[in-house]
Design a protein around this motif. Structure first.
Motif, PDB file in Angstrom:
ATOM      1  N   UNK A   1     -39.299  -8.093  -9.671  1.00 46.58           N
ATOM      2  CA  UNK A   1     -39.717  -7.355 -10.826  1.00 46.58           C
ATOM      3  C   UNK A   1     -40.587  -6.013 -10.285  1.00 46.58           C
ATOM      4  N   UNK A   2     -41.648  -5.839 -10.964  1.00 47.76           N
ATOM      5  CA  UNK A   2     -42.496  -4.852 -10.856  1.00 47.76           C
ATOM      6  C   UNK A   2     -43.729  -5.020  -9.726  1.00 47.76           C
ATOM      7  N   UNK A   3     -43.819  -6.293  -9.325  1.00 42.50           N
ATOM      8  CA  UNK A   3     -44.909  -6.625  -8.491  1.00 42.50           C
ATOM      9  C   UNK A   3     -44.270  -6.376  -6.886  1.00 42.50           C
ATOM     10  N   UNK A   4     -45.441  -5.980  -6.137  1.00 43.59           N
ATOM     11  CA  UNK A   4     -44.996  -5.461  -4.829  1.00 43.59           C
ATOM     12  C   UNK A   4     -44.954  -6.711  -4.068  1.00 43.59           C
ATOM     13  N   UNK A   5     -43.919  -6.318  -3.069  1.00 46.88           N
ATOM     14  CA  UNK A   5     -43.418  -7.097  -2.106  1.00 46.88           C
ATOM     15  C   UNK A   5     -44.771  -7.463  -1.114  1.00 46.88           C
ATOM     16  N   UNK A   6     -44.993  -8.534  -0.637  1.00 53.06           N
ATOM     17  CA  UNK A   6     -46.095  -8.830   0.343  1.00 53.06           C
ATOM     18  C   UNK A   6     -45.550  -9.709   1.369  1.00 53.06           C
ATOM     19  N   UNK A   7     -44.414 -10.099   1.437  1.00 50.25           N
ATOM     20  CA  UNK A   7     -43.968 -11.045   2.806  1.00 50.25           C
ATOM     21  C   UNK A   7     -42.500 -11.404   2.490  1.00 50.25           C
ATOM     22  N   UNK A   8     -41.886 -11.140   3.606  1.00 50.52           N
ATOM     23  CA  UNK A   8     -40.353 -11.396   3.812  1.00 50.52           C
ATOM     24  C   UNK A   8     -39.974 -12.223   5.028  1.00 50.52           C
ATOM     25  N   UNK A   9     -38.921 -13.054   4.716  1.00 49.34           N
ATOM     26  CA  UNK A   9     -38.483 -13.880   5.883  1.00 49.34           C
ATOM     27  C   UNK A   9     -36.917 -13.824   5.680  1.00 49.34           C
ATOM     28  N   UNK A  10     -36.296 -14.022   6.951  1.00 49.10           N
ATOM     29  CA  UNK A  10     -34.880 -14.002   6.931  1.00 49.10           C
ATOM     30  C   UNK A  10     -34.417 -15.384   6.982  1.00 49.10           C
ATOM     31  N   UNK A  11     -33.446 -15.659   6.293  1.00 52.61           N
ATOM     32  CA  UNK A  11     -32.838 -17.006   6.392  1.00 52.61           C
ATOM     33  C   UNK A  11     -32.298 -17.385   7.838  1.00 52.61           C
ATOM     34  N   UNK A  12     -32.351 -18.443   8.505  1.00 59.14           N
ATOM     35  CA  UNK A  12     -31.958 -18.701   9.804  1.00 59.14           C
ATOM     36  C   UNK A  12     -30.638 -18.574   9.987  1.00 59.14           C
ATOM     37  N   UNK A  13     -29.727 -18.884   8.928  1.00 59.98           N
ATOM     38  CA  UNK A  13     -28.173 -18.358   9.125  1.00 59.98           C
ATOM     39  C   UNK A  13     -28.009 -16.811   9.163  1.00 59.98           C
ATOM     40  N   UNK A  14     -29.111 -15.944   8.735  1.00 55.33           N
ATOM     41  CA  UNK A  14     -28.596 -14.451   8.809  1.00 55.33           C
ATOM     42  C   UNK A  14     -27.985 -14.167   7.295  1.00 55.33           C
TER      43      UNK A  14
END
Length: 221
Positions: free
Chosen positions: A177-190
Motif C-alpha cells: 500500500x502507501x506505507x514505505x518499505x523498511x526491510x526486504x528479504x529474499x526467499x531462500x529458493x530465489x
C-alpha cells in the motif's frame, strides 16, 4: 517455551539494524547513537563496541566473521577488524548508506544508499567498485544466488542479475500500500521475497518468471 532474554549494555538511542552471524552466535546491532555493537547472542555479553562519528544505519559480517562492514550517515563504507580494531575505508556514497549486505554466493559486498544507487564491492578485483543508479532512495536490499533485490522510497522493487549489475530482471510494486518499505528479504529458493513496511505489514511477493503454479502474492499485518 523459553523465556525472553534482554541484552545488557545496549545502545543509547534507537536501533537501526540487527544481524546474526551465519556460523556463530555473534550479533551485530547498529544504532542512531553512532555505534555498532558486537554481542555474543548466547551468553548475552557485549564483546565489542565500535564508535563512529555519525549514526550507523546498517552492518554485516565479513565472510569468516572476524570483522564487519558498516555504513550510515558518514556515507563511508568501512571495514572493521574485530581483533585489531583496524578500520579500512573501502569507498563511499554521495548520501547516507541505508543497506549493507555481504553475499556469500557472489563473494561481494552490496550497499544501498539514499543517493539513489547501490554499489557492488569486490575486494578481489582491482576495479572493486561497481555502481548502479536506481529511480529513488534505497531503503532495503537483499541478495540471493544471482539476484539483488532493491526496495526504494517510492515503494518500487527492482531486481538485478548480480553477474551483471546492468541487467534489470524485474521492476514492480508491492502489496504494502502507501506505507514505505523498511526491510526486504529474499526467499531462500530465489523465487520471491518478503517486504516489511512502516505500518507493520508484511508482503510476500513472487517473481513472475519463477512463481510456483499454486502460489499467489499476499500481505498480512
Amino acid at each position: 517455551m523459553e523465556s525472553e532474554t534482554y541484552l545488557t549494555d545496549v545502545a543509547a538511542d534507537g536501533i537501526t539494524k540487527m544481524k546474526y552471524g551465519e556460523s556463530s552466535d555473534n550479533l551485530l546491532v547498529t544504532s542512531w547513537d553512532a555505534t555498532c555493537m558486537l554481542y555474543d547472542g548466547y551468553s548475552n555479553a557485549l564483546k565489542q563496541k565500535i564508535q563512529t562519528k555519525a549514526a550507523v544505519l546498517a552492518a554485516d559480517f565479513n565472510p569468516d566473521e572476524t570483522g564487519a562492514y558498516i555504513g550510515g550517515l558518514e556515507q563511508k563504507v568501512i571495514k572493521v577488524d574485530f581483533e585489531t580494531e583496524d578500520e579500512i575505508e573501502l569507498g563511499h556514497h554521495d548520501a547516507p548508506i541505508r543497506c549493507v549486505e555481504y553475499d556469500h554466493y557472489s563473494k561481494c559486498l552490496y550497499t544501498g544508499s539514499w543517493d539513489k544507487s547501490f554499489k557492488i564491492w569486490d575486494e578481489r578485483s582491482s576495479n572493486k567498485e561497481t555502481v548502479r543508479e536506481v529511480h529513488d532512495k534505497v531503503y532495503a536490499l537483499s541478495t540471493c544466488r544471482n539476484k539483488v533485490i532493491v526496495g526504494m522510497a517510492n515503494n518500487k522493487v527492482v531486481v538485478y542479475d548480480t553477474r551483471s549489475s546492468r541487467d534489470l530482471e524485474y521492476e514492480g510494486d508491492t502489496s504494502l500500500g502507501v506505507y514505505q518499505i523498511r526491510c526486504i528479504q529474499s526467499m531462500p529458493s530465489g523465487v520471491g521475497y518478503a517486504a516489511g513496511s512502516t505500518e507493520g505489514r508484511i508482503a510476500i511477493e513472487y517473481f513472475p518468471d519463477t512463481k510456483p503454479q499454486d502460489a499467489s502474492n499476499f500481505s498480512y499485518k
